[in-house]
Each structure stands twice: as C-alpha cells, then as structure tokens.
Design an enzyme around this catalytic site. Structure first.
Site, PDB file in Angstrom:
ATOM      1  N   ASP A  46       0.839  -1.202   0.000  1.00  0.00           N
ATOM      2  CA  ASP A  46       0.000   0.000   0.000  1.00  0.00           C
ATOM      3  C   ASP A  46       0.877   1.256   0.000  1.00  0.00           C
ATOM      4  O   ASP A  46       0.366   2.373  -0.116  1.00  0.00           O
ATOM      5  CB  ASP A  46      -1.021  -0.009   1.144  1.00  0.00           C
ATOM      6  CG  ASP A  46      -0.380  -0.114   2.521  1.00  0.00           C
ATOM      7  OD1 ASP A  46       0.858  -0.205   2.611  1.00  0.00           O
ATOM      8  OD2 ASP A  46      -1.147  -0.107   3.512  1.00  0.00           O
ATOM      9  N   SER A  47       2.210   1.062   0.049  1.00  0.00           N
ATOM     10  CA  SER A  47       3.130   2.179  -0.169  1.00  0.00           C
ATOM     11  C   SER A  47       2.989   2.734  -1.573  1.00  0.00           C
ATOM     12  O   SER A  47       3.544   3.790  -1.886  1.00  0.00           O
ATOM     13  CB  SER A  47       4.585   1.742   0.069  1.00  0.00           C
ATOM     14  OG  SER A  47       4.888   0.584  -0.688  1.00  0.00           O
ATOM     15  N   ASP A  85      -0.846  -6.147  -0.113  1.00  0.00           N
ATOM     16  CA  ASP A  85      -1.270  -5.468   1.113  1.00  0.00           C
ATOM     17  C   ASP A  85      -2.780  -5.301   1.110  1.00  0.00           C
ATOM     18  O   ASP A  85      -3.369  -4.849   0.109  1.00  0.00           O
ATOM     19  CB  ASP A  85      -0.639  -4.065   1.180  1.00  0.00           C
ATOM     20  CG  ASP A  85       0.531  -4.005   2.136  1.00  0.00           C
ATOM     21  OD1 ASP A  85       0.599  -4.848   3.056  1.00  0.00           O
ATOM     22  OD2 ASP A  85       1.375  -3.111   1.954  1.00  0.00           O
ATOM     23  N   LYS A 114      -1.228  -9.408   3.045  1.00  0.00           N
ATOM     24  CA  LYS A 114      -0.545  -8.934   4.250  1.00  0.00           C
ATOM     25  C   LYS A 114      -1.441  -7.935   4.961  1.00  0.00           C
ATOM     26  O   LYS A 114      -2.083  -7.099   4.296  1.00  0.00           O
ATOM     27  CB  LYS A 114       0.789  -8.284   3.883  1.00  0.00           C
ATOM     28  CG  LYS A 114       1.498  -7.645   5.067  1.00  0.00           C
ATOM     29  CD  LYS A 114       2.952  -7.323   4.759  1.00  0.00           C
ATOM     30  CE  LYS A 114       3.202  -6.027   4.052  1.00  0.00           C
ATOM     31  NZ  LYS A 114       2.669  -4.817   4.719  1.00  0.00           N
ATOM     32  N   GLU A 116      -1.809  -5.449   8.781  1.00  0.00           N
ATOM     33  CA  GLU A 116      -1.064  -4.845   9.884  1.00  0.00           C
ATOM     34  C   GLU A 116      -1.789  -5.047  11.213  1.00  0.00           C
ATOM     35  O   GLU A 116      -3.011  -4.961  11.266  1.00  0.00           O
ATOM     36  CB  GLU A 116      -0.897  -3.340   9.613  1.00  0.00           C
ATOM     37  CG  GLU A 116      -0.145  -3.042   8.335  1.00  0.00           C
ATOM     38  CD  GLU A 116       0.088  -1.549   8.097  1.00  0.00           C
ATOM     39  OE1 GLU A 116      -0.254  -0.723   8.971  1.00  0.00           O
ATOM     40  OE2 GLU A 116       0.615  -1.219   7.016  1.00  0.00           O
ATOM     41  N   GLU A 183       8.694  -3.908  11.125  1.00  0.00           N
ATOM     42  CA  GLU A 183       9.121  -2.607  10.576  1.00  0.00           C
ATOM     43  C   GLU A 183       9.440  -1.600  11.682  1.00  0.00           C
ATOM     44  O   GLU A 183       8.692  -1.462  12.659  1.00  0.00           O
ATOM     45  CB  GLU A 183       7.997  -2.042   9.682  1.00  0.00           C
ATOM     46  CG  GLU A 183       8.328  -0.644   9.142  1.00  0.00           C
ATOM     47  CD  GLU A 183       7.426  -0.172   8.015  1.00  0.00           C
ATOM     48  OE1 GLU A 183       6.541  -0.944   7.595  1.00  0.00           O
ATOM     49  OE2 GLU A 183       7.619   0.965   7.564  1.00  0.00           O
TER      50      GLU A 183
END
Ligand code: KIV
Length: 272
Positions: A46-47, A85, A114, A116, A183
């Site tokens: 999602d970056s 993501d 993925k 978070e 991270e």
C-alpha cells in the site's frame, strides 16, 4: 511454478536457510525487473499511495486501486511469490468483509495477503485462513497506524513495548500466518522476535538478524523526492538518470534533431 506461502513459511536462517529477499512492485515492469533479479517475494504494497500516487501516507489507497496494481504485477507471471497489502479499512470492519477484500486481491492475482496489527487482528487472520487465503503479518511501525502513533516513529523502544510486540508475533504465528514483516524497531527487537518464532520474519528498519529484508522499489532505486529513511540503502539513482534522459529527448525535439530520417517511415514511393 512460483514460490508458495508454505515454502516461504519453512525458511528460517537459524535452520541454515538463505535470507528471504522481498521488494515492492506496483506494475508489470517493476515486477518483471525484480523477478529477473531473483527476488523471492514481490509485495504489492500500500506504499503505492506514497511512491506512485504521491500521498503522504498509506491511508489513501482503496481496495479497488490495490487490485488494479496486483493485476498489473501478476501480468509479469513472476516466479516470485506475490503478496498484496490489504489497504486500510478493507479488514477493520469485520471478518466477513475482510474475507471479501482478501478474495478480491487473490482474484486479481495475489497468492497471499498482508495485514497490519497483532492481537486485535487474530479473528480476521483466522477468517482469511478459513477461506484458504494465506496471510502475512506486519508489526512494529505499521504505517496504517500513523494517526494513532502521531507520526512515523520507531516502535517497541521500551522493554515492555518490545515484549508486547513479541507476544503479538507469537499470537499471529499461533493463528497461522506464514511470515511476519517487522518494521521500524530497534535492531535488538528484530533479533529477539526472530529468535522467538518458528516462522520467518522479514525486516524493514529492524536490523540485520531478521530472516529476510524488504525495501520499497522506488527507495532502492533512488526514485523518491524525500531524503531516504535511515534503513534505506540506495543501489542506484534512477530518478536523476530518468530526468537526464528525458532532458536529452526534450533538447533533441527542440533542436529539430528528433526524429531523424531513420526514425521516420518513408512513403511507399521512396527508397527505405
Ligand atoms: O507497503 C509497503 O511497502 C510495506 C513495506 C513497508 C513492508 O508494507
């Protein structure tokens, strides 16, 4: 045959395996170049919100936009595993919706997703795994928590916070995730959490001892406008090279030297 989630789960440096190499990719060319270089995992991160869409954080990318980029990466037919993501809000309002979100990314071409967060995500992880979607975890400086954290700040700096991170990692492992991104934590926390798990950790700003490393494509290649973070190693300055090449094109057009006769189509009556 591309690398599967179970094959990645089995890789641990403490068992003598080579470190896992992960890189973000957002489209067919970035996936093709990274795959040709032999990376193990392509993360459709999602970056993309930061490095492609120019946003200040990752809260500004939708599920449909992520699926669009996953499809472009999958079009490269990489040998590398494709993990996508799950964007903010695609898994925060209930397990049912999370499974639908995960399925959309799988149908677009992802082989796993993925997400978070730690203990608060266990139900969602279970639901995704029940739907046969492999899940990678992500702990530490989770960028989707930027508002809650009050900025992009190194996490798990105190002994208690580091213990909570390790507990979260073990909880995610018990739930069945196949790997965890760690991270933005002190290197000793990267070491500690890696030692506590039987599944691989993949670090970004988590020191040298994790089972793998991940970087953002544009950071590695020197294509960002901001100064790189401490954990970034730039292997090229493609941003400057791109501007220089486009500048030469612009100069040629302005000088009338592009296109040349060899770069133009002759009419049928003329000799080629
Ligand atoms: O979106 C992303 O690029 C990521 C990496 C920072 C791990 O999640």
């Amino acid at each position: 045959m591309s690398l599967s989630a179970p094959a990645i789960r089995a890789r641990k440096r403490s068992r003598g395996d080579a470190p896992i190499v992960m890189l973000t990719a957002y489209d067919e060319p970035s996936a093709r170049y990274a795959d040709a270089a032999g990376v193990d995992i392509l993360l459709v991160g999602d970056s993309v919100a930061n490095v492609v869409m120019g946003q200040a954080d990752t809260l500004h990318v939708s599920l449909d936009e992520m699926a669009h980029h996953v499809a472009a990466v999958a079009a490269a037919h990489p040998r590398a595993h494709i993990v996508a993501d799950m964007p903010w809000l695609s898994y925060h309002v209930g397990a049912h919706e999370a499974v639908r979100s995960g399925a959309q990314l799988v149908r677009a071409g992802a082989q796993s997703v993925k997400l978070e967060g730690g203990h608060q995500r266990r139900e969602v992880v279970r639901a995704l795994l029940d739907a046969e979607i492999p899940v990678m975890g992500h702990l530490g400086l989770t960028p989707q928590s930027v508002l809650a954290f009050g900025g992009f700040k190194v996490q798990a700096k105190s002994h208690d916070a580091a213990s909570l991170l390790v507990q979260d990692a073990v909880g995610l492992q018990d739930e069945g995730v196949y790997a965890i991104v760690i991270e933005g934590v002190p290197a000793r926390v990267g070491t500690e959490v890696t030692a506590a798990l039987a599944i691989p950790t993949i670090g970004i700003g988590a020191g040298p001892d994790t089972d793998g490393q991940v970087l953002v494509f544009h950071d590695l290649l020197g294509m960002t406008s901001r100064p790189p973070a401490r954990f970034v190693r730039q292997y090229a300055q493609l941003g400057a090279a791109i501007t220089e090449a486009i500048g030469r094109y612009a100069a040629d057009v302005r000088a009338g030297s592009f296109p040349s006769p060899a770069e133009s189509y002759p009419s049928p009556e003329e000799p080629a």
